[in-house]
Write an enzyme that holds these catalytic residues in place. Structure first.
Site, PDB file in Angstrom:
ATOM      1  N   GLU A   1      15.333   6.469  31.274  1.00 54.80           N
ATOM      2  CA  GLU A   1      15.065   6.540  29.845  1.00 54.80           C
ATOM      3  C   GLU A   1      16.136   7.146  29.027  1.00 54.80           C
ATOM      4  OE1 GLU A   1      10.117   7.026  30.088  1.00 54.80           O
ATOM      5  OE2 GLU A   1      11.815   8.225  30.650  1.00 54.80           O
TER       6      GLU A   1
ATOM      7  N   ASP B   1       1.864   1.373  28.343  1.00 48.33           N
ATOM      8  CA  ASP B   1       0.145   1.470  28.796  1.00 48.33           C
ATOM      9  C   ASP B   1      -0.526   1.742  27.167  1.00 48.33           C
ATOM     10  OD1 ASP B   1      -0.482   4.247  30.085  1.00 48.33           O
ATOM     11  OD2 ASP B   1       1.589   3.850  30.658  1.00 48.33           O
TER      12      ASP B   1
END
Length: 282
Positions: free
Chosen positions: A44, A245
């Site tokens: 990330e 998600d």
């Protein structure tokens, strides 16, 4: 990072984090800030580290710490100092995976702030802001969709259940993020939200009850620990999270997280420079 297989923030996932906390009054835009961008997973962090041309500082953390730090300056006048901190890789259990979860996040943040306080001399932690950036899970019932960017308003823990009088409130540990002023307007399409943190990728019914009772919008595995370390230092903080998600959706979290991780990382990479522009007054 998110609460998925990589400890993503299932609507509370963990993303890179910047140090910015401990005040309810908006403190941006400005200049001469020392910004800590805290990001749990190296995958990330890599895009923003490369984009900003930051250099590794191997002496930033004590030798025994597994954490990493990349540093540089930002802005045409180089008026903001940037330090990107990650939790590094596991060397204790021999897995070599990213150190996700509250313990690495809280400790890396604490040590980073101590270092900046030391560098600040008589000014201590003056001008330090922490931004917790990364991915997270989102609650569909609260309006979250894949790819949404959230700016945290509060952080709390949903898996520290201590039903012993005042220990119950301590376990939840709800802390307000710093007031980010007009950042939401600056980031078109972004949303404000409460981030709930836990050390498991999945959740059970009691977790869900606590998350809903506390108005959670997103879920991760680091935010509350980062906020705690910031509070100890009186450092302003907030989170910038991208949803990978849907926590209350039908898809398996790990599967959905992996499907959307790359997309979320790209979204984060494009969002963080805009956040820095706003905070640094560019």
């Amino acid at each position: 990072m998110s609460t998925s297989i990589f400890s993503h923030c299932t609507v509370f996932r963990y993303l890179p984090y910047f140090i910015v906390f401990a005040t309810s009054r908006a403190m941006f835009p400005g200049n001469n800030y020392r910004i800590v961008l805290s990001i749990a997973m190296e995958q990330e962090a890599a895009p923003i580290v490369n984009h900003l041309g930051l250099e590794s500082d191997e002496n930033f953390f004590p030798p025994a710490a597994p954490f990493t730090a990349h540093r540089g300056v930002y802005g045409e006048d180089e008026n903001c100092q940037i330090t990107v901190v990650t939790s590094g890789k596991d060397t204790v259990y021999g897995t070599g995976v990213d150190n996700v979860g509250t313990v690495p996040a809280g400790l890396s943040t604490f040590l980073a702030l101590e270092k900046l306080k030391e560098e600040g001399g008589e000014d201590g932690a003056e001008g330090v802001i922490l931004i917790n950036a990364g991915t997270c899970g989102g609650f569909g019932a609260a309006g979250a969709s894949i790819g949404n960017v959230y700016i945290t308003t509060d952080s709390l823990s949903h898996d520290r259940r201590i039903p012993l009088g005042p220990f119950e409130e301590y376990g939840i540990g709800k802390l307000a993020s710093t007031n980010t002023g007009g950042l939401l307007e600056h980031l078109e399409g972004s949303k404000p939200g409460v981030c709930t943190t836990g050390n498991s990728l999945d959740h059970h019914d009691t977790d869900m009850k606590i998350m809903l009772e506390n108005g959670a919008h997103i879920k991760d595995m680091e935010a509350s620990a980062i906020a705690w370390s910031c509070a100890l230092h009186g450092v302003p903080h907030f989170g910038v999270k991208v949803v990978t998600d849907i926590v209350d959706g039908d898809k398996a979290t790990a599967e959905e997280f992996m499907e959307n991780l790359q997309k979320a990382s790209e979204s984060l990479q494009s969002t963080l420079p805009k956040v820095l522009d706003y905070v640094c007054g560019l």
